[in-house]
Design a protein around this motif. Structure first.
Motif, PDB file in Angstrom:
ATOM      1  N   ARG A   1       0.834  -1.211   0.000  1.00 32.26           N
ATOM      2  CA  ARG A   1       0.000   0.000   0.000  1.00 32.26           C
ATOM      3  C   ARG A   1       0.861   1.250   0.000  1.00 32.26           C
ATOM      4  O   ARG A   1       0.580   2.231  -0.714  1.00 32.26           O
ATOM      5  CB  ARG A   1      -0.938   0.000   1.209  1.00 32.26           C
ATOM      6  CG  ARG A   1      -2.130  -0.949   1.078  1.00 32.26           C
ATOM      7  CD  ARG A   1      -3.184  -0.634   2.129  1.00 32.26           C
ATOM      8  NE  ARG A   1      -2.668  -0.812   3.472  1.00 32.26           N
ATOM      9  CZ  ARG A   1      -2.738  -1.970   4.141  1.00 32.26           C
ATOM     10  NH1 ARG A   1      -3.288  -3.029   3.579  1.00 32.26           N
ATOM     11  NH2 ARG A   1      -2.255  -2.048   5.370  1.00 32.26           N
ATOM     12  N   LEU A   2       1.933   1.231   0.806  1.00 33.52           N
ATOM     13  CA  LEU A   2       2.818   2.386   0.889  1.00 33.52           C
ATOM     14  C   LEU A   2       3.458   2.680  -0.472  1.00 33.52           C
ATOM     15  O   LEU A   2       3.493   3.830  -0.919  1.00 33.52           O
ATOM     16  CB  LEU A   2       3.903   2.134   1.940  1.00 33.52           C
ATOM     17  CG  LEU A   2       4.978   3.211   2.082  1.00 33.52           C
ATOM     18  CD1 LEU A   2       4.363   4.527   2.551  1.00 33.52           C
ATOM     19  CD2 LEU A   2       6.061   2.746   3.058  1.00 33.52           C
ATOM     20  N   LEU A   3       3.942   1.649  -1.130  1.00 32.78           N
ATOM     21  CA  LEU A   3       4.577   1.848  -2.430  1.00 32.78           C
ATOM     22  C   LEU A   3       3.576   2.334  -3.470  1.00 32.78           C
ATOM     23  O   LEU A   3       3.887   3.214  -4.284  1.00 32.78           O
ATOM     24  CB  LEU A   3       5.238   0.549  -2.894  1.00 32.78           C
ATOM     25  CG  LEU A   3       6.356  -0.011  -1.998  1.00 32.78           C
ATOM     26  CD1 LEU A   3       6.969  -1.240  -2.644  1.00 32.78           C
ATOM     27  CD2 LEU A   3       7.420   1.041  -1.721  1.00 32.78           C
ATOM     28  N   ALA A   4       2.366   1.778  -3.426  1.00 32.87           N
ATOM     29  CA  ALA A   4       1.333   2.197  -4.373  1.00 32.87           C
ATOM     30  C   ALA A   4       0.999   3.676  -4.186  1.00 32.87           C
ATOM     31  O   ALA A   4       0.762   4.400  -5.163  1.00 32.87           O
ATOM     32  CB  ALA A   4       0.084   1.343  -4.199  1.00 32.87           C
ATOM     33  N   GLN A   5       0.991   4.131  -2.941  1.00 31.25           N
ATOM     34  CA  GLN A   5       0.706   5.536  -2.660  1.00 31.25           C
ATOM     35  C   GLN A   5       1.777   6.465  -3.234  1.00 31.25           C
ATOM     36  O   GLN A   5       1.532   7.650  -3.442  1.00 31.25           O
ATOM     37  CB  GLN A   5       0.603   5.751  -1.144  1.00 31.25           C
ATOM     38  CG  GLN A   5      -0.639   5.138  -0.525  1.00 31.25           C
ATOM     39  CD  GLN A   5      -0.588   5.126   0.992  1.00 31.25           C
ATOM     40  OE1 GLN A   5       0.349   5.645   1.599  1.00 31.25           O
ATOM     41  NE2 GLN A   5      -1.599   4.530   1.615  1.00 31.25           N
ATOM     42  N   HIS A   6       2.956   5.907  -3.514  1.00 33.21           N
ATOM     43  CA  HIS A   6       4.049   6.710  -4.061  1.00 33.21           C
ATOM     44  C   HIS A   6       4.302   6.383  -5.537  1.00 33.21           C
ATOM     45  O   HIS A   6       5.401   6.581  -6.052  1.00 33.21           O
ATOM     46  CB  HIS A   6       5.324   6.499  -3.239  1.00 33.21           C
ATOM     47  CG  HIS A   6       5.265   7.170  -1.900  1.00 33.21           C
ATOM     48  ND1 HIS A   6       4.608   6.610  -0.824  1.00 33.21           N
ATOM     49  CD2 HIS A   6       5.750   8.379  -1.467  1.00 33.21           C
ATOM     50  CE1 HIS A   6       4.712   7.423   0.224  1.00 33.21           C
ATOM     51  NE2 HIS A   6       5.391   8.497  -0.146  1.00 33.21           N
ATOM     52  N   GLY A   7       3.272   5.869  -6.185  1.00 31.57           N
ATOM     53  CA  GLY A   7       3.320   5.690  -7.622  1.00 31.57           C
ATOM     54  C   GLY A   7       4.037   4.455  -8.125  1.00 31.57           C
ATOM     55  O   GLY A   7       4.324   4.351  -9.323  1.00 31.57           O
ATOM     56  N   MET A   8       4.319   3.506  -7.243  1.00 29.58           N
ATOM     57  CA  MET A   8       4.985   2.269  -7.665  1.00 29.58           C
ATOM     58  C   MET A   8       3.947   1.170  -7.869  1.00 29.58           C
ATOM     59  O   MET A   8       2.930   1.126  -7.176  1.00 29.58           O
ATOM     60  CB  MET A   8       6.024   1.841  -6.634  1.00 29.58           C
ATOM     61  CG  MET A   8       7.061   2.906  -6.329  1.00 29.58           C
ATOM     62  SD  MET A   8       8.225   2.411  -5.043  1.00 29.58           S
ATOM     63  CE  MET A   8       8.633   4.010  -4.305  1.00 29.58           C
ATOM     64  N   GLU A   9       4.223   0.272  -8.786  1.00 30.25           N
ATOM     65  CA  GLU A   9       3.301  -0.811  -9.099  1.00 30.25           C
ATOM     66  C   GLU A   9       3.817  -2.125  -8.511  1.00 30.25           C
ATOM     67  O   GLU A   9       4.878  -2.615  -8.897  1.00 30.25           O
ATOM     68  CB  GLU A   9       3.152  -0.961 -10.613  1.00 30.25           C
ATOM     69  CG  GLU A   9       2.209  -2.087 -11.013  1.00 30.25           C
ATOM     70  CD  GLU A   9       2.168  -2.326 -12.511  1.00 30.25           C
ATOM     71  OE1 GLU A   9       1.414  -3.208 -12.943  1.00 30.25           O
ATOM     72  OE2 GLU A   9       2.922  -1.634 -13.248  1.00 30.25           O
ATOM     73  N   VAL A  10       3.076  -2.684  -7.566  1.00 25.33           N
ATOM     74  CA  VAL A  10       3.431  -3.984  -6.996  1.00 25.33           C
ATOM     75  C   VAL A  10       2.835  -5.050  -7.906  1.00 25.33           C
ATOM     76  O   VAL A  10       1.625  -5.259  -7.921  1.00 25.33           O
ATOM     77  CB  VAL A  10       2.919  -4.122  -5.552  1.00 25.33           C
ATOM     78  CG1 VAL A  10       3.251  -5.508  -5.004  1.00 25.33           C
ATOM     79  CG2 VAL A  10       3.525  -3.040  -4.660  1.00 25.33           C
ATOM     80  N   VAL A  11       3.690  -5.722  -8.656  1.00 25.94           N
ATOM     81  CA  VAL A  11       3.203  -6.674  -9.663  1.00 25.94           C
ATOM     82  C   VAL A  11       2.984  -8.059  -9.090  1.00 25.94           C
ATOM     83  O   VAL A  11       2.283  -8.891  -9.691  1.00 25.94           O
ATOM     84  CB  VAL A  11       4.167  -6.743 -10.861  1.00 25.94           C
ATOM     85  CG1 VAL A  11       4.203  -5.407 -11.588  1.00 25.94           C
ATOM     86  CG2 VAL A  11       5.573  -7.154 -10.424  1.00 25.94           C
TER      87      VAL A  11
ATOM     88  N   VAL B   1      10.672   4.850   1.856  1.00 19.60           N
ATOM     89  CA  VAL B   1      10.391   5.126   0.449  1.00 19.60           C
ATOM     90  C   VAL B   1      11.617   5.743  -0.223  1.00 19.60           C
ATOM     91  O   VAL B   1      11.956   5.391  -1.364  1.00 19.60           O
ATOM     92  CB  VAL B   1       9.172   6.051   0.303  1.00 19.60           C
ATOM     93  CG1 VAL B   1       9.015   6.514  -1.146  1.00 19.60           C
ATOM     94  CG2 VAL B   1       7.905   5.334   0.755  1.00 19.60           C
ATOM     95  N   ALA B   2      12.306   6.623   0.484  1.00 17.49           N
ATOM     96  CA  ALA B   2      13.500   7.254  -0.077  1.00 17.49           C
ATOM     97  C   ALA B   2      14.582   6.217  -0.374  1.00 17.49           C
ATOM     98  O   ALA B   2      15.262   6.281  -1.405  1.00 17.49           O
ATOM     99  CB  ALA B   2      14.036   8.316   0.887  1.00 17.49           C
ATOM    100  N   VAL B   3      14.733   5.244   0.518  1.00 15.54           N
ATOM    101  CA  VAL B   3      15.712   4.178   0.295  1.00 15.54           C
ATOM    102  C   VAL B   3      15.325   3.340  -0.911  1.00 15.54           C
ATOM    103  O   VAL B   3      16.170   3.021  -1.757  1.00 15.54           O
ATOM    104  CB  VAL B   3      15.844   3.292   1.547  1.00 15.54           C
ATOM    105  CG1 VAL B   3      16.585   1.988   1.216  1.00 15.54           C
ATOM    106  CG2 VAL B   3      16.576   4.034   2.650  1.00 15.54           C
ATOM    107  N   VAL B   4      14.056   2.981  -1.018  1.00 15.04           N
ATOM    108  CA  VAL B   4      13.588   2.191  -2.161  1.00 15.04           C
ATOM    109  C   VAL B   4      13.887   2.927  -3.461  1.00 15.04           C
ATOM    110  O   VAL B   4      14.403   2.340  -4.425  1.00 15.04           O
ATOM    111  CB  VAL B   4      12.083   1.894  -2.035  1.00 15.04           C
ATOM    112  CG1 VAL B   4      11.528   1.311  -3.345  1.00 15.04           C
ATOM    113  CG2 VAL B   4      11.830   0.922  -0.884  1.00 15.04           C
ATOM    114  N   GLU B   5      13.594   4.198  -3.499  1.00 16.96           N
ATOM    115  CA  GLU B   5      13.827   4.989  -4.712  1.00 16.96           C
ATOM    116  C   GLU B   5      15.321   5.125  -5.005  1.00 16.96           C
ATOM    117  O   GLU B   5      15.739   5.071  -6.174  1.00 16.96           O
ATOM    118  CB  GLU B   5      13.181   6.368  -4.570  1.00 16.96           C
ATOM    119  CG  GLU B   5      11.652   6.300  -4.530  1.00 16.96           C
ATOM    120  CD  GLU B   5      10.997   7.636  -4.275  1.00 16.96           C
ATOM    121  OE1 GLU B   5       9.809   7.784  -4.596  1.00 16.96           O
ATOM    122  OE2 GLU B   5      11.686   8.548  -3.740  1.00 16.96           O
TER     123      GLU B   5
END
Length: 209
Positions: free
Chosen positions: A18-28, A117-121
């Motif tokens: 959910r967190l990633l989706a909120q930041h425009g990432m697609e969990v496939v 999120v910053a680390v993921v990016e």
């Protein structure tokens, strides 16, 4: 960015999704074990994987072993590994040969939403991030000064000199001086510029491991 999440705790896995989706990432895809992780990556070819180190059935190193396989098979795959405990030798094993596009975080970091999120990016963009607690755990008693240990911990998270200066309320010139001192004490020569910032942390972990 397309992401696969491998985590046996369903609530944590769904919260990350959910967190990633909120930041425009697609969990496939999501997986609850190492085999499912490998199958999902092969099927979906994501840009990034977020994986727990310890997964079923034995909850030892199944997730880490799967990550090693995937990093060798898909060199461009970015990986963020999550762990409950500080395991510096494992972090070194996963990152030493190719520290780019790699992150190692304690699970508590997931609760620090903006930082996570910053680390993921950062990792997806080709950077490296090693949890500062992993570094701190092995820097006691070194020839590095207390300030140099602070700088190295932030450097290992992938922060720029400017970002380190802001965090520690120092000038960039002072940070640069500390980093050059760290390189010297760890024996990293000026002509070893490739990944030198990250390898400063990895080299110390190797010496202590």
């Amino acid at each position: 960015m397309r992401v696969v999440i491998a985590e046996d705790l369903v609530l944590l896995r769904q919260s990350i999704a959910r967190l990633l989706a909120q930041h425009g990432m697609e969990v496939v895809a999501e997986a609850g074990d190492a085999g499912g992780l490998i199958d999902a990556v092969v099927a979906h070819r994501p840009d990034l994987v977020i994986a727990d180190v310890r997964m079923p059935p034995t909850f030892t190193d199944e997730g880490a072993a799967a990550v090693l396989v995937l990093r060798r098979r898909f060199p461009d795959l970015a990986v963020v590994v999550l762990s409950h405990i500080v395991e510096p030798v494992l972090a070194l094993k996963l990152a030493a040969d190719r520290p780019a596009r790699f992150g190692y975080l304690l699970k508590d970091r997931v609760l620090e939403l903006a930082e996570f999120v910053a680390v993921v990016e950062r990792v997806a963009g080709g950077g490296t991030a090693i949890d500062p607690q992993v570094i701190d755990h092995y820097l006691i008693g070194t020839t590095l000064s207390a300030r140099e240990r602070e700088v190295l911990g932030l450097l290992a998270q992938g922060l720029t000199n400017q970002a380190i200066a802001r965090r520690l309320v120092l000038s960039e010139r002072t940070v640069d001086t500390h980093i050059n001192s760290i390189f010297g004490k760890l024996g990293l020569l000026p002509d070893a510029e490739h990944n030198r910032r990250v390898r400063a942390a990895l080299l110390w972990l190797a010496q202590r491991g």
